[in-house]
Design an enzyme around this catalytic site. Structure first.
Site, PDB file in Angstrom:
ATOM      1  N   LYS A 114       0.846  -1.205   0.000  1.00 41.34           N
ATOM      2  CA  LYS A 114       0.000   0.000   0.000  1.00 41.34           C
ATOM      3  C   LYS A 114       0.875   1.246   0.000  1.00 41.34           C
ATOM      4  O   LYS A 114       0.657   2.168  -0.787  1.00 41.34           O
ATOM      5  CB  LYS A 114      -0.879   0.004   1.244  1.00 41.34           C
ATOM      6  CG  LYS A 114      -1.575   1.331   1.513  1.00 41.34           C
ATOM      7  CD  LYS A 114      -2.447   1.302   2.736  1.00 41.34           C
ATOM      8  CE  LYS A 114      -1.717   1.577   4.003  1.00 41.34           C
ATOM      9  NZ  LYS A 114      -1.475   2.984   4.325  1.00 41.34           N
ATOM     10  N   ASN A 115       1.898   1.264   0.856  1.00 40.67           N
ATOM     11  CA  ASN A 115       2.673   2.490   1.044  1.00 40.67           C
ATOM     12  C   ASN A 115       3.715   2.740  -0.037  1.00 40.67           C
ATOM     13  O   ASN A 115       4.408   3.747  -0.002  1.00 40.67           O
ATOM     14  CB  ASN A 115       3.304   2.506   2.439  1.00 40.67           C
ATOM     15  CG  ASN A 115       2.244   2.720   3.504  1.00 40.67           C
ATOM     16  OD1 ASN A 115       1.084   3.016   3.195  1.00 40.67           O
ATOM     17  ND2 ASN A 115       2.604   2.529   4.758  1.00 40.67           N
ATOM     18  N   ARG A 158      -5.061  10.586   4.531  1.00 42.05           N
ATOM     19  CA  ARG A 158      -4.011  11.583   4.692  1.00 42.05           C
ATOM     20  C   ARG A 158      -3.006  11.534   3.548  1.00 42.05           C
ATOM     21  O   ARG A 158      -2.405  12.526   3.164  1.00 42.05           O
ATOM     22  CB  ARG A 158      -3.266  11.377   6.009  1.00 42.05           C
ATOM     23  CG  ARG A 158      -4.085  11.445   7.245  1.00 42.05           C
ATOM     24  CD  ARG A 158      -3.178  11.435   8.438  1.00 42.05           C
ATOM     25  NE  ARG A 158      -2.303  12.597   8.398  1.00 42.05           N
ATOM     26  CZ  ARG A 158      -1.077  12.609   7.868  1.00 42.05           C
ATOM     27  NH1 ARG A 158      -0.605  11.514   7.301  1.00 42.05           N
ATOM     28  NH2 ARG A 158      -0.343  13.694   7.860  1.00 42.05           N
ATOM     29  N   CYS A 187      -4.933  12.281  12.879  1.00 40.02           N
ATOM     30  CA  CYS A 187      -5.678  11.027  12.805  1.00 40.02           C
ATOM     31  C   CYS A 187      -5.545  10.375  14.177  1.00 40.02           C
ATOM     32  O   CYS A 187      -4.959  10.935  15.094  1.00 40.02           O
ATOM     33  CB  CYS A 187      -5.128  10.127  11.694  1.00 40.02           C
ATOM     34  SG  CYS A 187      -3.534   9.423  12.084  1.00 40.02           S
ATOM     35  N   ARG A 195       0.184  14.381  13.029  1.00 43.03           N
ATOM     36  CA  ARG A 195       0.565  14.163  11.629  1.00 43.03           C
ATOM     37  C   ARG A 195       0.780  15.474  10.860  1.00 43.03           C
ATOM     38  O   ARG A 195       0.167  15.727   9.838  1.00 43.03           O
ATOM     39  CB  ARG A 195      -0.470  13.292  10.915  1.00 43.03           C
ATOM     40  CG  ARG A 195      -0.894  12.043  11.630  1.00 43.03           C
ATOM     41  CD  ARG A 195       0.202  11.006  11.812  1.00 43.03           C
ATOM     42  NE  ARG A 195       0.679  10.422  10.584  1.00 43.03           N
ATOM     43  CZ  ARG A 195       0.092   9.407   9.948  1.00 43.03           C
ATOM     44  NH1 ARG A 195      -1.015   8.927  10.403  1.00 43.03           N
ATOM     45  NH2 ARG A 195       0.592   8.928   8.830  1.00 43.03           N
ATOM     46  N   ASP A 208       4.775   0.428  12.059  1.00 40.55           N
ATOM     47  CA  ASP A 208       3.564  -0.215  11.516  1.00 40.55           C
ATOM     48  C   ASP A 208       3.436  -1.671  11.951  1.00 40.55           C
ATOM     49  O   ASP A 208       2.424  -2.306  11.670  1.00 40.55           O
ATOM     50  CB  ASP A 208       3.541  -0.139   9.986  1.00 40.55           C
ATOM     51  CG  ASP A 208       3.315   1.278   9.505  1.00 40.55           C
ATOM     52  OD1 ASP A 208       3.470   1.526   8.293  1.00 40.55           O
ATOM     53  OD2 ASP A 208       3.023   2.148  10.340  1.00 40.55           O
ATOM     54  N   ARG A 232      -8.510  -0.598   4.677  1.00 39.27           N
ATOM     55  CA  ARG A 232      -7.662   0.417   4.034  1.00 39.27           C
ATOM     56  C   ARG A 232      -6.328  -0.196   3.612  1.00 39.27           C
ATOM     57  O   ARG A 232      -5.718   0.233   2.641  1.00 39.27           O
ATOM     58  CB  ARG A 232      -7.377   1.563   5.012  1.00 39.27           C
ATOM     59  CG  ARG A 232      -8.609   2.277   5.478  1.00 39.27           C
ATOM     60  CD  ARG A 232      -8.266   3.497   6.241  1.00 39.27           C
ATOM     61  NE  ARG A 232      -7.332   4.321   5.469  1.00 39.27           N
ATOM     62  CZ  ARG A 232      -6.899   5.503   5.874  1.00 39.27           C
ATOM     63  NH1 ARG A 232      -7.272   5.969   7.043  1.00 39.27           N
ATOM     64  NH2 ARG A 232      -6.077   6.209   5.145  1.00 39.27           N
TER      65      ARG A 232
HETATM   66  C1  EPZ Z   1       4.183   6.993   6.490  1.00 38.62           C
HETATM   67  O1  EPZ Z   1       3.401   7.992   7.093  1.00 38.62           O
HETATM   68  C2  EPZ Z   1       3.280   5.776   6.330  1.00 38.62           C
HETATM   69  N1  EPZ Z   1       2.169   6.123   5.446  1.00 38.62           N
HETATM   70  C3  EPZ Z   1       2.770   5.332   7.703  1.00 38.62           C
HETATM   71  O2  EPZ Z   1       1.994   4.165   7.509  1.00 38.62           O
HETATM   72  C4  EPZ Z   1       3.964   4.986   8.579  1.00 38.62           C
HETATM   73  O3  EPZ Z   1       3.507   4.622   9.869  1.00 38.62           O
HETATM   74  C5  EPZ Z   1       4.906   6.204   8.664  1.00 38.62           C
HETATM   75  O4  EPZ Z   1       5.290   6.625   7.341  1.00 38.62           O
HETATM   76  C6  EPZ Z   1       6.169   5.901   9.458  1.00 38.62           C
HETATM   77  O5  EPZ Z   1       6.838   4.832   8.869  1.00 38.62           O
HETATM   78  C7  EPZ Z   1       2.379   6.135   4.111  1.00 38.62           C
HETATM   79  O6  EPZ Z   1       3.464   5.863   3.628  1.00 38.62           O
HETATM   80  C8  EPZ Z   1       1.190   6.459   3.249  1.00 38.62           C
HETATM   81  P1  EPZ Z   1       6.145  10.357   8.627  1.00 38.62           P
HETATM   82  P2  EPZ Z   1       3.940   9.519   7.145  1.00 38.62           P
HETATM   83  O7  EPZ Z   1       5.993  11.636   7.873  1.00 38.62           O
HETATM   84  O8  EPZ Z   1       4.799   9.793   5.976  1.00 38.62           O
HETATM   85  C9  EPZ Z   1       6.631  13.739  11.872  1.00 38.62           C
HETATM   86  C10 EPZ Z   1       0.126   2.802   7.726  1.00 38.62           C
HETATM   87  O9  EPZ Z   1      -0.316   2.215   8.710  1.00 38.62           O
HETATM   88  N2  EPZ Z   1       6.446  14.710  10.768  1.00 38.62           N
HETATM   89  O10 EPZ Z   1       7.301   9.474   8.301  1.00 38.62           O
HETATM   90  O11 EPZ Z   1       2.772  10.397   7.379  1.00 38.62           O
HETATM   91  C11 EPZ Z   1       5.358  12.963  12.182  1.00 38.62           C
HETATM   92  O12 EPZ Z   1       4.537  13.676  13.079  1.00 38.62           O
HETATM   93  C12 EPZ Z   1       0.608   4.234   7.848  1.00 38.62           C
HETATM   94  O13 EPZ Z   1       0.261   2.290   6.585  1.00 38.62           O
HETATM   95  C13 EPZ Z   1       6.548  16.077  11.051  1.00 38.62           C
HETATM   96  O14 EPZ Z   1       6.784  16.480  12.196  1.00 38.62           O
HETATM   97  O15 EPZ Z   1       4.831   9.493   8.447  1.00 38.62           O
HETATM   98  C14 EPZ Z   1       5.891  11.688  12.792  1.00 38.62           C
HETATM   99  O16 EPZ Z   1       6.116  11.889  14.184  1.00 38.62           O
HETATM  100  C15 EPZ Z   1       0.333   4.778   9.227  1.00 38.62           C
HETATM  101  N3  EPZ Z   1       6.385  16.976  10.040  1.00 38.62           N
HETATM  102  C16 EPZ Z   1       7.229  11.475  12.090  1.00 38.62           C
HETATM  103  O17 EPZ Z   1       7.544  12.728  11.464  1.00 38.62           O
HETATM  104  C17 EPZ Z   1       6.133  16.571   8.747  1.00 38.62           C
HETATM  105  O18 EPZ Z   1       6.013  17.442   7.847  1.00 38.62           O
HETATM  106  C18 EPZ Z   1       7.210  10.410  11.013  1.00 38.62           C
HETATM  107  O19 EPZ Z   1       6.087  10.676  10.183  1.00 38.62           O
HETATM  108  C19 EPZ Z   1       6.026  15.187   8.485  1.00 38.62           C
HETATM  109  C20 EPZ Z   1       6.201  14.280   9.507  1.00 38.62           C
END
Ligand code: EPZ
Length: 427
Positions: free
Chosen positions: A22-23, A93, A117, A122, A306, A398
């Protein structure tokens, strides 16, 4: 609202085929906005989030179709609009991933802020900061990100926090920007490398994807491509944990062992025998009870957040005490109160969950709160005494392609129902 009914007590045994990731599929679908030729994507999972993304792309004017085998096909299109509205983005998202492609190819995008969420706030500030550094004029007002640019220019981007979709959005922005871009402290997740491979297949010039330094030389246009999405490592890990919890022997086919090293290490640590081949992983628990394991989630290649809920489920019936540290998201223990309803002995202390394994869980009606939490509850249902009802499984749909059929194929007693809780349809 669909529910799953699971009767615990059977071992998982046999073979199951992992679906596409998915990702990886979500950013790759967003990247098709950059193509000036036909695209064909194979091994795309059949999921709710994929349908949502295809609907969003269609709304913009990019019409792609997914057939019953999961193959996605699309012809180059001229977009008629450049906005992703709140009512759509709030359901997924990852819609934020159209931001980079729209700005770099069309010079405009109005994308709703995704909002938080269940698992955390996020924020997307790092996505916005990176695009501004590349020359985009961005205002954030009324819940929308409004971006305008003549043509983005390359930049040296250093992420203060590792962000998967942030890396992906800016990688997609950079491939058509004028000049060179260096992304430092980039996310290493294999799905980022898979997106890069798709962009390269369309003609992008990228080096270092899959490491923390990605170098991009911008080009003027990208063609179409045929591409196979990588297998889903989290779906793979979920089935392996199910085998470990039920004492069974399961081989996952069409997967990539190299993307799950940290998870396989923990499965061996809990007493499973794990063998791997080029595109398969086999776990044999030999009928034994798993030992509890400590987990510390962090960006790839460390243990993936995850897979955290799934290991909380394993630790809840394991021998000993396992401490789970969730360091990526601030509220990703929503599955724990539900596991406690099933008799799990877990104490939350800040970002730690201290799991003291019990001999057995007891079936109960439980509620899914987010995608991976629901996977953890399904796994708990496989070992609980009695019939567990997992409600709100639209979260599960999802990210898992037909999970009940796959688990039933391994011996689970599981079925989907839409009866209201307490009025379960007759068997
Ligand atoms: C991706 O989410 C995945 N989703 C998530 O999978 C996964 O849990 C996550 O990466 C971590 O591996 C997709 O790929 C569609 P991040 P993402 O930006 O990109 C902070 C699932 O279950 N952050 O890597 O949204 C954020 O708050 C989903 O399939 C900022 O502060 O995660 C978090 O603490 C859930 N500012 C950390 O970084 C930003 O602009 C990591 O988030 C962006 C992120």
């Amino acid at each position: 609202m669909d529910k799953l009914l699971i009767t615990g007590g059977t071992q998982l045994n046999g073979e199951v085929r992992a679906s596409g990731a998915k990702n990886a599929a979500l950013p790759i679908l967003a990247a098709t906005l950059l193509a000036e030729g036909p695209v064909t994507l194979t091994n795309v999972p059949r999921l709710r989030d994929i349908r949502t993304t295809l609907d969003l792309l269609g709304r913009l004017g990019a019409h792609l179709t997914q057939d019953e085998d999961g193959v996605v096909r699309g012809e180059p299109s001229t977009l008629t609009r450049f906005d992703a509205p709140y009512e759509l983005v709030k359901t997924m998202r990852a819609s934020i991933l159209v931001l980079g492609p729209l700005v770099t190819r069309y010079g405009q995008a109005d994308v709703s802020l995704p909002g938080g969420c269940a698992i955390g706030a996020r924020p997307v500030n790092l996505h916005i900061d990176g695009l501004r550094a590349m020359g985009a004029e961005i205002t954030v007002a009324g819940g929308y990100i409004r971006a305008r640019a003549d043509r983005l220019h390359g930049a040296r981007l250093i992420f203060e926090t590792v962000t998967v979709t942030g890396t992906e959005n800016l990688l997609m922005a950079a491939v058509l920007a004028r000049g060179e871009t260096l992304i430092e402290n980039a996310a290493h997740e294999p799905e980022v490398a898979d997106l890069a491979d798709f962009l390269i297949a369309m003609g992008a010039r990228i080096e270092g994807a899959g490491t923390d330094r990605i170098y991009v030389q911008g080009v003027d246009r990208l063609g179409g491509a045929k591409f196979a999405v990588m297998p889903d490592r989290i779906e793979t890990g979920t089935f392996l944990v199910g085998a470990a919890m039920t004492g069974g022997r399961v081989r996952v086919l069409n997967t990539r062992p190299d993307c799950l090293e940290a998870v396989l290490q923990k499965l061996r640590e809990c007493g499973a025998r794990v063998e791997t081949g080029p595109d398969w992983i086999e776990l044999d628990m030999q009928g034994r009870r798993p030992h509890a394991v400590d987990i510390h989630t962090a960006p790839y290649p460390a243990f993936p957040t995850d897979m955290q809920a799934q290991f909380c489920a394993l630790n809840s019936i394991a021998d000993g005490v396992g401490v789970v540290a969730e360091t990526v998201f601030e509220n990703r223990f929503m599955h724990i109160p539900e596991l406690q309803r099933m008799g799990a002995d877990i104490r939350i202390d800040g970002h730690l969950a201290v799991c003291r394994g019990v001999e057995h869980l007891t079936a109960a009606p439980v509620m899914a709160t987010d995608l991976r939490a629901s996977a953890g509850l399904v796994l708990a249902g496989l070992v609980a005494q009695g019939e567990t009802l997992v409600d709100r499984i639209y979260h599960l749909d999802r990210g898992y392609d037909n999970i009940e059929a796959k688990l039933a194929g391994l011996g689970a007693v599981i079925r989907r129902t839409s009866a209201t809780a307490g009025e379960v349809e007759s068997a």
